[in-house]
Motif scaffolding. Structure first.
Motif, PDB file in Angstrom:
ATOM      1  N   TYR A 123      -0.576   2.897 -11.593  1.00 34.21           N
ATOM      2  CA  TYR A 123       0.466   2.577 -10.603  1.00 34.21           C
ATOM      3  C   TYR A 123       0.306   1.182 -10.000  1.00 34.21           C
ATOM      4  CZ  TYR A 123       0.445   7.606 -11.029  1.00 34.21           C
ATOM      5  OH  TYR A 123       0.433   8.869 -11.536  1.00 34.21           O
ATOM      6  N   ASP A 124      -0.623   0.410 -10.495  1.00 32.11           N
ATOM      7  CA  ASP A 124      -0.900  -0.896  -9.892  1.00 32.11           C
ATOM      8  C   ASP A 124       0.254  -1.879 -10.025  1.00 32.11           C
ATOM      9  OD1 ASP A 124      -3.275   0.221  -9.211  1.00 32.11           O
ATOM     10  OD2 ASP A 124      -4.514  -1.075 -10.471  1.00 32.11           O
ATOM     11  N   ASN A 125       1.109  -1.701 -11.010  1.00 32.28           N
ATOM     12  CA  ASN A 125       2.262  -2.599 -11.169  1.00 32.28           C
ATOM     13  C   ASN A 125       3.236  -2.480  -9.993  1.00 32.28           C
ATOM     14  OD1 ASN A 125       1.344  -3.732 -13.482  1.00 32.28           O
ATOM     15  ND2 ASN A 125       2.579  -2.464 -14.837  1.00 32.28           N
TER      16      ASN A 125
ATOM     17  N   LEU B 290      -9.561  -1.237  -7.897  1.00 31.80           N
ATOM     18  CA  LEU B 290      -9.558  -0.900  -6.477  1.00 31.80           C
ATOM     19  C   LEU B 290     -10.496  -1.792  -5.667  1.00 31.80           C
ATOM     20  CD1 LEU B 290      -9.627   2.991  -6.743  1.00 31.80           C
ATOM     21  CD2 LEU B 290      -7.657   1.477  -6.543  1.00 31.80           C
ATOM     22  N   ASP B 291     -11.348  -2.525  -6.345  1.00 30.96           N
ATOM     23  CA  ASP B 291     -12.335  -3.359  -5.653  1.00 30.96           C
ATOM     24  C   ASP B 291     -11.695  -4.402  -4.745  1.00 30.96           C
ATOM     25  OD1 ASP B 291     -14.136  -1.885  -7.066  1.00 30.96           O
ATOM     26  OD2 ASP B 291     -14.670  -3.489  -8.465  1.00 30.96           O
TER      27      ASP B 291
ATOM     28  N   GLU C 271       2.526  -0.303  -0.046  1.00 26.05           N
ATOM     29  CA  GLU C 271       1.098   0.013  -0.055  1.00 26.05           C
ATOM     30  C   GLU C 271       0.879   1.510   0.169  1.00 26.05           C
ATOM     31  OE1 GLU C 271      -1.484  -3.586   1.698  1.00 26.05           O
ATOM     32  OE2 GLU C 271       0.065  -2.871   3.073  1.00 26.05           O
ATOM     33  N   ALA C 272       1.674   2.105   1.061  1.00 28.63           N
ATOM     34  CA  ALA C 272       1.559   3.536   1.320  1.00 28.63           C
ATOM     35  C   ALA C 272       1.960   4.345   0.091  1.00 28.63           C
ATOM     36  CB  ALA C 272       2.419   3.932   2.518  1.00 28.63           C
ATOM     37  N   ILE C 273       3.012   3.925  -0.595  1.00 20.53           N
ATOM     38  CA  ILE C 273       3.439   4.619  -1.813  1.00 20.53           C
ATOM     39  C   ILE C 273       2.347   4.528  -2.878  1.00 20.53           C
ATOM     40  CG2 ILE C 273       5.091   4.551  -3.733  1.00 20.53           C
ATOM     41  CD1 ILE C 273       7.198   3.623  -1.602  1.00 20.53           C
ATOM     42  N   HIS C 274       1.781   3.340  -3.043  1.00 20.94           N
ATOM     43  CA  HIS C 274       0.699   3.150  -4.007  1.00 20.94           C
ATOM     44  C   HIS C 274      -0.495   4.028  -3.652  1.00 20.94           C
ATOM     45  CE1 HIS C 274      -2.871   1.050  -5.694  1.00 20.94           C
ATOM     46  NE2 HIS C 274      -2.089   0.971  -6.750  1.00 20.94           N
ATOM     47  N   GLN C 275      -0.881   4.038  -2.387  1.00 21.85           N
ATOM     48  CA  GLN C 275      -2.035   4.834  -1.956  1.00 21.85           C
ATOM     49  C   GLN C 275      -1.784   6.322  -2.179  1.00 21.85           C
ATOM     50  OE1 GLN C 275      -4.940   3.583  -1.051  1.00 21.85           O
ATOM     51  NE2 GLN C 275      -5.919   5.525  -0.572  1.00 21.85           N
ATOM     52  N   PHE C 276      -0.574   6.781  -1.879  1.00 19.45           N
ATOM     53  CA  PHE C 276      -0.217   8.183  -2.078  1.00 19.45           C
ATOM     54  C   PHE C 276      -0.345   8.570  -3.555  1.00 19.45           C
ATOM     55  CE2 PHE C 276       3.080  11.277  -3.204  1.00 19.45           C
ATOM     56  CZ  PHE C 276       2.693  12.349  -2.419  1.00 19.45           C
TER      57      PHE C 276
END
Length: 179
Positions: A149-151, A114-115, A91-96
């Motif tokens: 990057y959602d995958n 993102l909803d 999750e942190a990698i995705h958020q970054f």
């Protein structure tokens, strides 16, 4: 220190350009994959208690750090004593990546992915000046964010679904989500 969305990459990088130009107000950096100010990222992959010890190491403390915008973790196994915005590593990698991308190329106004992430309302307010209208099928590397990057979260979501399908969360204390 603010998050990457509060303190734009432009604010950090453009200062050098402004010193070289007669009209500093007109300087606006155009980002490409080759000139992003972030070349590498290091993520500590451990429990939150262990990560504090790892971060105390002088070699790690010497690295520049960023603060990510708060978002509620969807991790299926809660770590006792940790608030809900302590993210799992993926999750942190995705958020970054999400924040770097939105900083550089904006957020597609048509994107609704993102909803479901329970990102704080502040995220959308900070990203508002960076929203751009683009075709919803445009997922190019340097296009406004449209789920590129959602995958990364596929297996994370898959495991979440499996655990909710096969286990009674009332019996598993570690899997109860705090309120």
């Amino acid at each position: 220190m603010g998050t990457m969305l509060r303190r734009r990459m432009d604010e950090v990088e453009v200062k050098e350009l402004q010193e070289e130009v007669d009209e500093p107000e007109t300087v606006r950096r155009t980002w490409t994959l080759d000139n992003l100010p972030v070349r590498r990222a290091v993520f500590i992959d451990s429990t939150w208690n262990q990560s504090r010890g790892i971060y105390a190491d002088a070699r790690v403390r010497g690295l520049r750090t960023v603060v990510l915008q708060n978002r509620l973790s969807q991790f299926w196994r809660h770590q006792r004593g940790s608030p809900r915005w302590y993210l799992a590593t993926i999750e942190a990698i995705h958020q970054f990546l999400l924040e770097v991308h939105i900083n550089a190329w904006g957020l597609n106004t048509a994107y609704r992915g993102l909803d479901n992430l329970e990102i704080t309302a502040g995220f959308h307010q900070l990203a508002e000046p960076l929203t751009k209208t683009a075709a919803s099928e445009n997922v190019g590397r340097e296009a406004p964010y449209n789920g590129q990057y959602d995958n990364l979260l596929f297996f994370f979501a898959h495991m979440y679904d499996l655990i909710h399908k096969y286990y009674d969360h009332n019996d598993l204390i570690a899997y109860r989500r705090p309120i």
